[in-house]
Design an enzyme around this catalytic site. Structure first.
Site, PDB file in Angstrom:
ATOM      1  N   VAL A  30      35.319  33.698  58.531  1.00 34.21           N
ATOM      2  CA  VAL A  30      34.018  33.419  57.362  1.00 34.21           C
ATOM      3  C   VAL A  30      34.107  31.428  56.814  1.00 34.21           C
ATOM      4  O   VAL A  30      33.470  31.712  55.547  1.00 34.21           O
ATOM      5  CB  VAL A  30      34.128  34.529  56.469  1.00 34.21           C
ATOM      6  CG1 VAL A  30      34.220  35.190  57.132  1.00 34.21           C
ATOM      7  CG2 VAL A  30      35.994  34.439  56.314  1.00 34.21           C
ATOM      8  N   TYR A  31      35.314  31.048  57.157  1.00 37.28           N
ATOM      9  CA  TYR A  31      34.579  29.488  55.922  1.00 37.28           C
ATOM     10  C   TYR A  31      33.739  28.837  56.189  1.00 37.28           C
ATOM     11  O   TYR A  31      33.370  28.578  57.385  1.00 37.28           O
ATOM     12  CB  TYR A  31      36.466  28.608  56.257  1.00 37.28           C
ATOM     13  CG  TYR A  31      37.305  29.454  56.351  1.00 37.28           C
ATOM     14  CD1 TYR A  31      38.197  30.300  55.338  1.00 37.28           C
ATOM     15  CD2 TYR A  31      38.996  28.923  56.626  1.00 37.28           C
ATOM     16  CE1 TYR A  31      39.223  30.307  55.221  1.00 37.28           C
ATOM     17  CE2 TYR A  31      40.011  28.978  56.710  1.00 37.28           C
ATOM     18  CZ  TYR A  31      40.257  30.251  55.581  1.00 37.28           C
ATOM     19  OH  TYR A  31      41.483  30.752  55.300  1.00 37.28           O
ATOM     20  N   GLY A  32      33.083  28.787  55.335  1.00 37.70           N
ATOM     21  CA  GLY A  32      31.738  28.412  55.371  1.00 37.70           C
ATOM     22  C   GLY A  32      30.840  28.897  56.816  1.00 37.70           C
ATOM     23  O   GLY A  32      29.870  28.532  56.764  1.00 37.70           O
TER      24      GLY A  32
END
Length: 327
Positions: A52-54
């Protein structure tokens, strides 16, 4: 950089990890490349990311850099699965979702396996046995070498770890737990850290610099280029800008002055050398900031400084955590 075993496993990782929370969003390809190269040249191996990072951009960017800049074999790649962009259900620990998410992560990373796969958080709507089975499948299928969890409270961590240990050789032992831990956030000392120590699980502290506050940058003002001044990250920093946190930050600054070093290095050395900690995960905005953090390798805090910092930042732990026989 010194290497440490990840929990009670044979996997060794650098005692400082590199975080990629802002990669692909606030950190562009050029800055990410500088950070990764500086980290690798300093002997760093553990790099932490998540699907889910970026919205996946961090994994994709890391994959590109491993192909072009740093050999994949030199890195211990850790990613996380389980967070979902659903306001009604923040985490999905179902076997189907987790394995599909892992496959998508591998595609973005451009690799056939991750070295450490972590369940991003506990899902109360899925039987924990099902979540842990996904972990077992990931390891036995070769998509992950080791497995861990993130953001599990004490009873959740103990339940998951003992379930896995109940069938040695069949179920995958938990190697790690990733939790926020710093001089401004010592909540894991109540139950998570004792459980991890007892069960042989390595602790990977996130936000070891108190979301940047322990560097002292916010003591007098909010720098215009800081996360505290960022529209979407300001709420992340705000909880650690109160009066109580200020006293801890002042103590760290005093210790740094006495040791002729920086507040950043004092705060990072403190958490790095806590019992049970394997590798704090440092997320930097620039390569220069990262190099400053990596220079902590040469610093070991004197016992009296550690005791003073322990005292000023001590959380309130009473019944039943401390001796209550005289109450």
């Amino acid at each position: 950089m010194e290497l440490r075993h990840l929990g009670r496993t044979g996997l060794r990782v650098s005692r400082i990890g590199l975080g990629t929370l802002t990669w692909g969003r606030d950190t562009d390809e050029g800055d990410a490349a500088e950070q990764l190269k500086a980290f690798w040249e300093a002997g760093g191996t553990l790099i932490d990311t998540a699907d889910v990072y970026g919205d996946g951009a961090a994994e994709y960017l890391l994959g590109q850099l491993m192909e072009e800049l740093v050999p994949r074999r030199d890195l211990v790649v850790a990613t996380k699965s389980g967070s979902v962009p659903d306001p009604d259900r923040r985490f999905d620990g179902s076997r189907g979702h987790l394995l599909a998410a892992l496959d998508a992560s591998l595609e973005r990373l451009g690799t056939d396996h991750v070295d450490l796969w972590q369940i991003h958080a506990f899902d109360p709507h899925t039987p924990v046995e099902e979540t842990l089975q996904a972990m077992d499948i990931a390891v036995t299928s070769g998509r992950a070498r080791y497995a861990g969890v993130s953001n599990f409270c004490g009873w959740q961590l103990a339940r998951a770890a003992t379930w896995q240990l109940a069938a040695p050789g069949v179920r995958t032992r938990l190697a790690s737990t990733q939790m926020e831990y710093s001089l401004l956030q010592r909540g894991i000392e109540r139950e998570v850290l004792p459980a991890a120590l007892d069960l042989g699980i390595g602790v990977l502290p996130s936000s070891p610099l108190g979301r940047g506050v322990l560097t002292g940058k916010y003591r007098h003002t909010t720098p215009a280029d800081s996360r505290g001044a960022s529209e979407h990250l300001a709420p992340f920093v705000a909880p650690y800008l109160d009066e109580t946190a200020g006293r801890v930050v002042d103590a760290v600054a005093t210790a740094a002055d006495g040791l002729a070093t920086t507040a950043l290095k004092v705060a990072l050395a403190w958490v790095r050398d806590r019992p049970g900690v394997v590798a704090p995960i440092v997320g930097a905005r620039t390569a220069q900031q990262l190099r400053a953090a990596l220079s902590v390798e040469s610093l070991t805090l004197p016992d009296e400084i550690c005791r003073a910092l322990d005292d000023v930042s001590a959380p309130v732990h009473r019944y039943p955590d401390q001796d209550w026989s005289t109450l």
